[in-house]
Scaffold this active site. Sequence first.
Site, PDB file in Angstrom:
ATOM      1  N   HIS A   9       0.825  -1.219   0.000  1.00 59.62           N
ATOM      2  CA  HIS A   9       0.000   0.000   0.000  1.00 59.62           C
ATOM      3  C   HIS A   9       0.856   1.264   0.000  1.00 59.62           C
ATOM      4  O   HIS A   9       0.519   2.248  -0.654  1.00 59.62           O
ATOM      5  CB  HIS A   9      -0.945  -0.010   1.206  1.00 59.62           C
ATOM      6  CG  HIS A   9      -0.241  -0.244   2.507  1.00 59.62           C
ATOM      7  ND1 HIS A   9       0.289  -1.474   2.843  1.00 59.62           N
ATOM      8  CD2 HIS A   9       0.052   0.598   3.539  1.00 59.62           C
ATOM      9  CE1 HIS A   9       0.858  -1.384   4.028  1.00 59.62           C
ATOM     10  NE2 HIS A   9       0.733  -0.139   4.473  1.00 59.62           N
ATOM     11  N   THR A  68       9.953   1.998   2.379  1.00 57.82           N
ATOM     12  CA  THR A  68      11.399   2.249   2.344  1.00 57.82           C
ATOM     13  C   THR A  68      12.099   1.530   1.208  1.00 57.82           C
ATOM     14  O   THR A  68      13.256   1.842   0.903  1.00 57.82           O
ATOM     15  CB  THR A  68      12.048   1.758   3.649  1.00 57.82           C
ATOM     16  OG1 THR A  68      11.800   0.340   3.751  1.00 57.82           O
ATOM     17  CG2 THR A  68      11.486   2.478   4.863  1.00 57.82           C
ATOM     18  N   GLY A  71      11.945  -3.690   2.975  1.00 54.63           N
ATOM     19  CA  GLY A  71      11.238  -4.955   3.192  1.00 54.63           C
ATOM     20  C   GLY A  71      10.988  -5.707   1.898  1.00 54.63           C
ATOM     21  O   GLY A  71      11.195  -6.927   1.812  1.00 54.63           O
ATOM     22  N   HIS A  99      27.174  -3.565 -12.088  1.00 52.26           N
ATOM     23  CA  HIS A  99      27.996  -4.449 -11.252  1.00 52.26           C
ATOM     24  C   HIS A  99      27.246  -5.692 -10.786  1.00 52.26           C
ATOM     25  O   HIS A  99      27.862  -6.740 -10.588  1.00 52.26           O
ATOM     26  CB  HIS A  99      28.495  -3.697 -10.015  1.00 52.26           C
ATOM     27  CG  HIS A  99      29.561  -2.695 -10.324  1.00 52.26           C
ATOM     28  ND1 HIS A  99      30.474  -2.255  -9.384  1.00 52.26           N
ATOM     29  CD2 HIS A  99      29.871  -2.032 -11.466  1.00 52.26           C
ATOM     30  CE1 HIS A  99      31.300  -1.365  -9.930  1.00 52.26           C
ATOM     31  NE2 HIS A  99      30.939  -1.208 -11.184  1.00 52.26           N
TER      32      HIS A  99
END
Length: 155
Positions: A9, A68, A71, A99
């Site tokens: 959400h 963020t 998670g 990389h």
Amino acid sequence: MRIALGSDHAGYDLKALVADHLSDLGHDVDDLGAADATTSVDYPDFGAAVGRAVVSGSADLGVAICGTGIGISIAANKVPGVRAALVHDVTTATLAKQHNDANVLCLGARVTGTVTALGALDAFLAASAESRHAARLHKIAVLDGSSTANNPSED
Ligand code: RB5
């Protein structure tokens, strides 16, 4: 390319912008949810869905978004064969492809601004994996069991 999108959400609004952006660029978008920004859902479900889509080959790349990005990147990386990278800017997005040959780009909707997030996405899509890192990627594949083959480049 066919690109799988997933968010919880908290990432829903950014996911919608990413979907529009990718469609404008001519990519096929496979939106795996969440369905809205108001119903609380669990990011592991969507990180796993995006990761499975990429590993199965139904998508070429994935984009996974939560508040963020932490998670959902942890969850996506539990799918063997996934190399999910949480990025915050153009630099980390470019290096994630060059990389690490990341196959899932993770963004944090609550910590990265929209313009920066879309710029990071563009940079990720424009970058190419560098072959000099192939032996390291092979070691990651052995760690998660997605490859058991010997790597001839290792001695
Ligand atoms: C949801 O509240 C939030 O915990 C989630 O989006 C994410 O930030 C977790 O890593």
